[in-house]
Design a protein around this motif. Structure first.
Motif, PDB file in Angstrom:
ATOM      1  N   MET A 184       0.857  -1.206   0.000  1.00  0.00           N
ATOM      2  CA  MET A 184       0.000   0.000   0.000  1.00  0.00           C
ATOM      3  C   MET A 184       0.877   1.234   0.000  1.00  0.00           C
ATOM      4  N   TYR A 196      -2.600  -1.306  15.551  1.00  0.00           N
ATOM      5  CA  TYR A 196      -2.242  -0.062  14.869  1.00  0.00           C
ATOM      6  C   TYR A 196      -3.281   0.374  13.837  1.00  0.00           C
ATOM      7  N   TYR A 222      -9.713  -2.038   6.799  1.00  0.00           N
ATOM      8  CA  TYR A 222      -8.877  -1.773   7.966  1.00  0.00           C
ATOM      9  C   TYR A 222      -9.628  -1.961   9.280  1.00  0.00           C
ATOM     10  N   LEU A 265       0.776   5.358  -0.289  1.00  0.00           N
ATOM     11  CA  LEU A 265      -0.050   6.552  -0.316  1.00  0.00           C
ATOM     12  C   LEU A 265       0.609   7.636  -1.151  1.00  0.00           C
ATOM     13  N   TYR A 279       6.793   0.327  17.416  1.00  0.00           N
ATOM     14  CA  TYR A 279       5.523  -0.333  17.711  1.00  0.00           C
ATOM     15  C   TYR A 279       5.761  -1.781  18.159  1.00  0.00           C
ATOM     16  N   ALA A 328       4.532   2.785   5.067  1.00  0.00           N
ATOM     17  CA  ALA A 328       5.214   1.683   5.752  1.00  0.00           C
ATOM     18  C   ALA A 328       4.322   1.113   6.847  1.00  0.00           C
ATOM     19  N   ILE A 329       3.640   1.995   7.558  1.00  0.00           N
ATOM     20  CA  ILE A 329       2.737   1.523   8.613  1.00  0.00           C
ATOM     21  C   ILE A 329       1.593   0.709   7.995  1.00  0.00           C
ATOM     22  N   LEU A 330       1.062   1.206   6.878  1.00  0.00           N
ATOM     23  CA  LEU A 330      -0.038   0.481   6.232  1.00  0.00           C
ATOM     24  C   LEU A 330       0.424  -0.871   5.698  1.00  0.00           C
ATOM     25  N   TYR A 380      -7.345   7.778   8.005  1.00  0.00           N
ATOM     26  CA  TYR A 380      -7.326   6.998   6.762  1.00  0.00           C
ATOM     27  C   TYR A 380      -8.089   5.679   6.946  1.00  0.00           C
ATOM     28  N   ILE A 418      -3.149   8.099  10.352  1.00  0.00           N
ATOM     29  CA  ILE A 418      -3.400   6.676  10.087  1.00  0.00           C
ATOM     30  C   ILE A 418      -4.850   6.321  10.432  1.00  0.00           C
ATOM     31  N   PRO A 425       8.976   4.136  13.048  1.00  0.00           N
ATOM     32  CA  PRO A 425       7.788   3.913  13.884  1.00  0.00           C
ATOM     33  C   PRO A 425       7.463   2.435  14.064  1.00  0.00           C
ATOM     34  N   VAL A 426       7.612   1.645  13.015  1.00  0.00           N
ATOM     35  CA  VAL A 426       7.204   0.245  13.123  1.00  0.00           C
ATOM     36  C   VAL A 426       8.081  -0.501  14.132  1.00  0.00           C
TER      37      VAL A 426
END
Lengths: 477, 95, 489
Positions: free
Chosen positions: B1, C312, C376, B3, C424, B33-35, C366, C363, C420-421
């Motif tokens: 994904m 998340y 999601y 964006l 997390y 990256a989070i998605l 979205y 996030i 960030p990941v």
């Protein structure tokens, strides 16, 4: 080309609860700004909503009254958008699973056929506050007193085809919500507001045209005018070769036109999702049962019964039946006096005029139903005439006394003593020899003159039928 | 994904947040990256699974219809950025 | 115990000592206020010290004790995470947005602890709006780990954890949305409990993700946590998600034997990514449980690997809506000279929120937006149910689950902020309990390379008493929880 308008209404009825839908703040109208807004209504950090039982009960009552399904389980969702009168940045509403599903309402369009309009759903939600656009140092002032007031949003099927039908629907709903005592129906105070979805399509076409939404219509007249204007505007656009733009419009009563709202509803992405602060609403079976038991006879059924059982004309029956207090009052009067048609006439004419003159609701009438019934009983049993009764009624209105007391005190009892009346008849005949001669020569219309003379001599207290009979007998000798 | 910058701008507008032009690309990559990471969920077939909004499967409690709040406007408005005559002030809104 | 070592007393010890009038609450309170003044510059664990109120409350407590009317926590000082609204005291939630926010009301947790006689020393630093696993997102700067001030204390209740570990307070409140009590407790070497969702009222606790947030106690020992939880827990009519069921006496329940307890080790918590030193400590802690009479077996939570991805989505989605109220109108930060309403919103929010909060709002926005909701949010809520069902299945054969709270010990400040990941993933073992709503506890289990390691226990719904009891037995057999970071003795 022949065009067919298609109209659906979304009506917001403020529910008559003491406290707000999600907080224990009062709901009184007209208070100083922000004095009815608790921390919860203001959306302070850390606050949480707790649902008001009465709001649910009133929604259930409405659902039962329109023959809808009361959902066993419904969900509160958040509708997210930014606006200064929306403190949390979201409105708590019901989206996918409303508490009331289906149902219908009978409407009586002026000069048209009565018919049933389908209701898609009714759901609970919280009201927003108010933006005051008067100048506050060049800024807009926000009053959040109304924020959190419980609303029932009632969504009709797009089944109306004229402004007149739309108004008839709105009126029928207005009658019903007041009948059920779920909403005070006060349109000036915004307790009953309407958004109208309007589109037009070529007659015979099944597909809907592009619709516009006219927001915040708060009177029957405005609904009718705004929809009428909008229908004509859309037809003009289409006939001019243009296309209708899907948008939200406002009605300007001063110019009698609708125009697009300047604050665009930003792409309408409300990001609905179940409100995590509120668990699923499960309506207790006992609540549904209790409401079902307590459901009053509804306006349509009552009107039919008035026609059937009391022999009233449909128009009179509707006038009496469509306001619950009036109908209750009427039935009490009819029971006491024993003459339903006489009672109907008096409640619709004399009482209505008196109430109207003083701007009172029937519930506040200075003459109670029992007392008006007492008065009418005296007409029915021949104690007084209808004409005298009007005088007695005026005295009852100002003094607050019973009819019999006034009749006795003022000596208004009809004279039914034949001997006394015969003597008066003799006097009148003796005093008017010329008229007697003319009468006997064939001018029969003069009988009225003699009756009038006798009535005058008794200050109206004689029984006119009896006088008539005695005069006739004497003159025709 | 992945964006696009335009998508990020549109989401930011919905959330009433601004993203400086020069930060847009970097943010778009971070969010993408989070998605991507979140997309691991697709490895499991969840058809027929009732979504779980709350850990406790109990109905909502109802509150009796009583006025229980006492309202102290002066105290509540002591933390407000701009008030006048008891009203919260915002830049002029035109409908 | 002498005045100089009052900070080494447990909550239970303070309650006893105060009742026996071996020392006064004023003396205890002064002692901790003094330690805060001397030592917190090294940690930055506290953002607001309410010294005067604390001393007033302490003197009031001494009065009640003198009159023979002490309440359960009479005169015991503690810190509140700055996410709890405290009337008349700034409640900033780690954010510039609320830097000027003095709450007009108390959170239920605050009023309950106050009603039990506790004394408030001040407000603890935290990740902004509780969004973080390292306490680096705070507007007030990062908190440092007392075991190594170059390292993070964990988050988001990092200030609470660091302050308890450094003995700047006997106990603190925390909140846990995805591990925010347990992970910092593990990284700082203290005990922390996230209760069952609905056990503790959320009224007045600034919302991050409403269906996951739960408040809980943080202290040196399980026994101390039991003292706090007893006062914090219970039904609150102001919170629709608060459960109306009786609160057991967690303190009395501490003595339940461990003998015959069935402990499950979810194999998913012992796989890839687990630091070898942490694994070793956890193994020896499990051995202690076995020695105490527990029956240990391996179990599986097949969907638990998806807890971080599901979290998340769910947490940012709820947060994006919860944080919409910060618009510069009724409270909080407002930008200077807004041009118009839109400018007021956008600049107030963009200037008032930090980077991580904005990232999560985006996030979440979205994930909820048209066309993406099913892919999601709905999907994540379905995964959530599968995860809860995994737990319920495991609890058919075992009484508690045990494993490492965090796969690694405390990491260095700045080490994970770029990605960030990776940040997390520090919560990979804690998040599942939030998604499932289950109670979970972290307790000191030993050290690796001089850094504390936490053992996590997860229990059935409302089984906090058992978790505290197991931890208490463990702590009677070990002394990891009594270790004090060098320089803070």
């Amino acid at each position: 080309m022949q065009w067919e308008p298609v109209i659906g209404l979304e009506i917001h009825a403020q529910l008559s609860t003491r406290s707000k839908i999600f907080s224990g703040a009062p709901t009184a109208y007209g208070a100083e700004p922000n004095t009815q807004a608790s921390l919860i209504d203001l959306g302070f950090p850390g606050v949480l909503p707790v649902l008001n039982e009465a709001a649910v009960r009133l929604a259930v009552r409405f659902g039962l009254a329109i023959g809808a399904t009361v959902a066993r389980r419904s969900i509160f969702a958040r509708k997210n958008y930014f606006y200064p009168d929306l403190p949390k940045g979201y409105q708590i509403s019901q989206y996918e699973a409303p508490v009331v599903v289906g149902g219908s309402l009978t409407i009586h369009p002026e000069g048209g056929e009565s018919r049933r309009i389908g209701i898609t759903r009714a759901h609970l939600e919280e009201d927003a506050g108010k933006s005051l656009h008067e100048d506050f140092q060049g800024m807009t002032g926000i009053d959040l007193n109304r924020a959190g007031t419980p609303l029932l949003e009632i969504v009709s099927e797009p089944e109306m085809h004229s402004a007149r039908e739309a108004v008839a629907y709105m009126r029928a709903l207005h009658v019903l919500v007041r009948y059920l005592r779920i909403c005070d129906g006060n349109m000036q105070e915004g307790s009953f507001r309407c958004d109208a979805n309007v589109s037009v399509r070529p007659k015979g076409e099944a597909a809907f045209g592009t619709r516009t939404e006219i927001k915040n219509l708060n009177s029957f007249r405005f609904v009718e005018r705004a929809i009428q204007y909008e229908i004509e505007r859309q037809i003009d656009v289409l006939e001019g070769g243009g296309t209708v733009v899907q948008e939200t419009r406002l009605y300007d009563p001063d110019r009698d036109e609708t125009r697009p709202m300047r604050t665009k509803e930003e792409a309408n992405d409300y990001r609905y999702f179940p409100d995590p602060d509120l668990l699923p609403l499960v309506v207790p079976e006992a609540m549904v049962e209790a409401e079902r038991q307590a459901l009053p006879e509804l306006p349509e059924a009552r009107k039919a019964r008035f026609v059937e059982d009391y022999g009233l004309k449909p128009a009179d029956a509707m006038q009496l039946a469509f306001d619950r207090d009036t109908a209750d009052y009427y039935e009490a009067v009819a029971r006491v006096c024993g003459d339903a048609r006489l009672a109907a006439n008096w409640v619709n004419v004399e009482l209505a005029a008196a109430l109207n003159r003083e701007g009172l609701d029937v519930a506040c009438s200075p003459v109670s139903a029992e007392r008006l019934g007492g008065l009418l009983a005296r007409i029915a049993d021949g104690t007084i005439s209808g004409k005298i009764a009007k005088q007695v009624f005026e005295k009852m209105w100002t003094e607050g006394t019973e009819a019999d007391v006034i009749i006795e005190r003022e000596g208004l009892r009809q004279i039914t003593d034949t001997g006394a009346l015969e003597a008066l008849v003799e006097e009148v005949i003796a005093a008017n020899p010329k008229q007697v001669e003319q009468y006997r020569a064939g001018k029969g219309k003069l009988l009225g003159f003699f009756v009038g003379q006798v009535m005058k001599a008794t200050q109206g207290k004689a029984n006119p039928a009896q006088v008539n009979q005695l005069l006739k007998k004497r003159l025709d000798e | 994904m992945s964006l696009s910058d335009e998508q990020v701008s549109a989401i930011a507008e919905l959330a009433r947040l601004s993203v400086p032009r020069d930060a847009l690309r970097g943010l778009a990559q971070e969010l993408s990256a989070i998605l991507d990471f979140v997309a691991q969920m697709n490895a499991v077939d969840t058809s027929g699974v009732e979504p779980m909004a709350h850990p406790q499967d109990v109905p909502q409690r109802l509150r009796p219809d009583e006025v229980t709040e006492t309202i102290d406007r002066a105290r509540y408005q002591a933390v407000a950025p701009a008030v006048s005559h008891g009203l919260y002030l915002v830049p002029r809104v035109i409908e | 115990m002498t005045g100089e070592s009052l900070h080494l007393e447990s909550v239970a010890g303070l309650v006893r000592g105060l009742a026996e009038r071996r020392f006064s609450s004023e003396a205890v309170t002064r002692h901790f206020l003094d330690r805060i003044a001397r030592l917190d510059a090294r940690l930055n664990s506290i953002v607001t010290v309410t010294a005067e109120t604390a001393l007033d409350q302490a003197r009031e407590a001494d009065g009640r004790i003198a009159r023979g009317q002490p309440r359960p926590l009479e005169g015991v000082p503690l810190l509140h995470k700055d996410i709890f609204c405290t009337q008349g005291v700034r409640t900033a939630c780690g954010s510039r947005m609320l830097d000027n926010f003095v709450s007009p009301y108390d959170a239920t947790v605050v009023s309950r602890l106050r009603a039990a006689g506790a004394v408030m020393l001040g407000k603890a630093n935290m990740d902004e709006f509780a969004m973080g696993s390292s306490n680096e997102t705070s507007f007030y700067g990062p908190v440092r780990n007392p075991w190594d001030t170059e390292r993070v204390p964990g988050g988001s209740s990092g200030g609470s954890a660091a302050a308890v570990a450094a003995r700047l307070t006997p106990a603190a409140t925390g909140t846990d949305t995805g591990g925010s009590i347990r992970q910092p407790a593990a990284l700082c070497g203290i005990t922390g409990l996230k209760p069952t969702y609905g056990r503790v009222s959320r009224w007045g606790m600034i919302a991050f993700a409403s269906s996951l947030d739960q408040a809980g106690p943080m202290a040196v020992s399980a026994e101390d946590c039991a003292h706090l939880l007893r006062a914090m827990a219970g039904f609150d009519e102001r919170d629709s998600t608060s459960m109306n069921r009786p609160v057991p006496d967690y303190v009395a329940a501490l003595e339940a034997p461990v003998d015959g307890l069935r402990v499950g080790l979810p194999r998913e918590w012992f796989g890839e990514g687990l630091d070898a030193g942490v694994a070793e400590v956890v193994e020896s802690a499990v051995a202690v449980l076995r020695e105490l009479g527990a029956e240990v077996r391996e179990v599986s939570l097949p969907h638990v690997g998806l807890s971080v991805p599901a979290y998340y989505v769910v947490a940012p989605a709820e947060a994006s809506s919860n944080l919409a109220r910060y618009d510069g109108v009724r409270f909080g930060y407002r930008c200077k000279d807004p041009r118009d309403l839109h400018d007021l919103y956008v600049r107030s929010r963009s200037e008032g929120f930090g980077a991580e909060v904005k990232r999560r709002i985006l996030i979440g926005t979205y994930a909820l937006s048209a066309g993406y909701y099913d892919a999601y949010y709905r999907k994540a809520q379905q995964i959530r149910r599968l995860i809860r069902e995994d737990f319920l299945r495991a609890f058919e054969t075992v009484d508690v689950l045990a494993g490492p709270t965090s796969p690694t010990p405390a990491f260095r400040i700045g080490e994970r902020t770029r990605d960030p990941v990776s940040m997390y993933l520090s919560d990979v073992n804690t998040i599942a309990a939030n998604l499932a709503g289950l109670p979970a506890l972290s307790m000191p289990a030993g050290f690796t390379a001089g850094l504390p390691v936490g053992l996590q226990l997860v229990g059935r719904d409302f089984d906090e008493g058992r978790l505290l009891g197991v931890a208490h037995r463990f702590q009677q057999a070990t002394d990891w929880h009594r270790r004090v970071p060098p320089g803070f003795e």
